[in-house]
Design a protein around this motif. Structure first.
Motif, short mmCIF file in Angstrom:
data_model
loop_
_atom_site.label_atom_id
_atom_site.label_comp_id
_atom_site.label_asym_id
_atom_site.label_seq_id
_atom_site.Cartn_x
_atom_site.Cartn_y
_atom_site.Cartn_z
N GLY A 190 0.85 -1.12 0.34
CA GLY A 190 0.23 -0.11 -0.37
C GLY A 190 0.77 1.10 -0.05
O GLY A 190 0.04 2.27 -0.71
N GLY A 191 1.67 1.10 0.66
CA GLY A 191 3.13 2.66 1.06
C GLY A 191 3.61 2.80 -0.95
O GLY A 191 3.79 3.79 -1.48
N LEU A 192 3.58 1.49 -1.68
CA LEU A 192 4.69 1.78 -2.69
C LEU A 192 3.93 2.39 -3.66
O LEU A 192 3.93 3.36 -4.07
CB LEU A 192 4.65 0.51 -2.74
N PHE A 193 2.27 1.74 -3.37
CA PHE A 193 1.48 2.73 -4.31
C PHE A 193 0.65 4.20 -4.24
O PHE A 193 0.43 5.49 -4.68
CB PHE A 193 -0.38 1.94 -4.44
N LEU A 194 1.27 4.36 -2.74
CA LEU A 194 0.41 5.39 -2.47
C LEU A 194 2.15 6.50 -2.90
O LEU A 194 2.22 7.58 -2.90
CB LEU A 194 0.70 5.43 -0.44
N PHE A 195 3.60 6.00 -2.88
CA PHE A 195 4.57 6.18 -2.77
C PHE A 195 3.83 6.79 -4.45
O PHE A 195 4.79 8.27 -4.34
CB PHE A 195 5.60 5.91 -2.93
N LEU A 196 3.77 5.77 -5.38
CA LEU A 196 3.63 5.77 -6.59
C LEU A 196 2.51 7.02 -7.05
O LEU A 196 2.44 7.93 -8.15
CB LEU A 196 3.74 5.06 -7.64
N PHE A 238 4.20 10.75 -6.01
CA PHE A 238 5.42 11.05 -6.87
C PHE A 238 4.71 11.55 -9.01
O PHE A 238 5.52 11.90 -9.71
CB PHE A 238 7.04 10.70 -7.53
N GLY A 239 3.81 10.38 -9.27
CA GLY A 239 3.39 10.25 -10.67
C GLY A 239 2.18 11.41 -10.98
O GLY A 239 1.22 12.41 -11.60
N ALA A 240 1.44 11.77 -9.46
CA ALA A 240 0.04 12.94 -9.71
C ALA A 240 0.14 14.36 -9.24
O ALA A 240 -0.29 15.15 -9.34
CB ALA A 240 -0.76 12.60 -9.17
N ASP A 241 1.01 15.00 -8.07
CA ASP A 241 1.95 16.11 -6.78
C ASP A 241 1.87 16.67 -8.50
O ASP A 241 2.89 16.78 -9.43
CB ASP A 241 2.26 15.43 -6.93
N GLN A 242 0.80 17.77 -8.34
CA GLN A 242 0.99 19.40 -8.80
C GLN A 242 2.79 20.33 -8.66
O GLN A 242 2.97 20.14 -9.89
CB GLN A 242 0.30 20.19 -9.07
N SER A 243 3.31 19.94 -7.53
CA SER A 243 4.82 20.55 -7.11
C SER A 243 5.80 19.84 -7.46
O SER A 243 6.94 20.24 -8.22
CB SER A 243 4.57 20.44 -5.11
#
Length: 73
Positions: free
Chosen positions: A29-35, A38-43
């Motif tokens: 779950g942490g891996l998907f949260l991490f991905l 980094f994949g969708a965060d505007q910053s």
């Protein structure tokens, strides 16, 4: 009573698909949260797009990941 029932075990290393709360479900779950971060965060996107070269953008994301992983742990 809780100790006898095994409720005080902090880390369960046994891989069991029927058990919702073990170390493996947390890591997956942490891996998907991490991905998703980094994949969708505007910053993150805002730091990547203005780079003059693709290699500089990739290097910036790598260093950002290296610095943020210990902070999240």
């Amino acid at each position: 009573m809780a100790g006898e029932m095994g409720k005080l075990n902090l880390v369960n290393l046994k891989f069991d698909l029927t058990d919702r709360y073990n170390i493996w479900s947390g890591l997956i779950g942490g891996l998907f949260l991490f991905l998703s971060y980094f994949g969708a965060d505007q910053s993150q996107v805002g730091r990547t797009l203005p780079g003059s070269l693709l290699q500089k953008s990739r290097l910036g994301l790598i260093f950002n990941g290296i610095l943020k992983i210990p902070m999240q742990l």
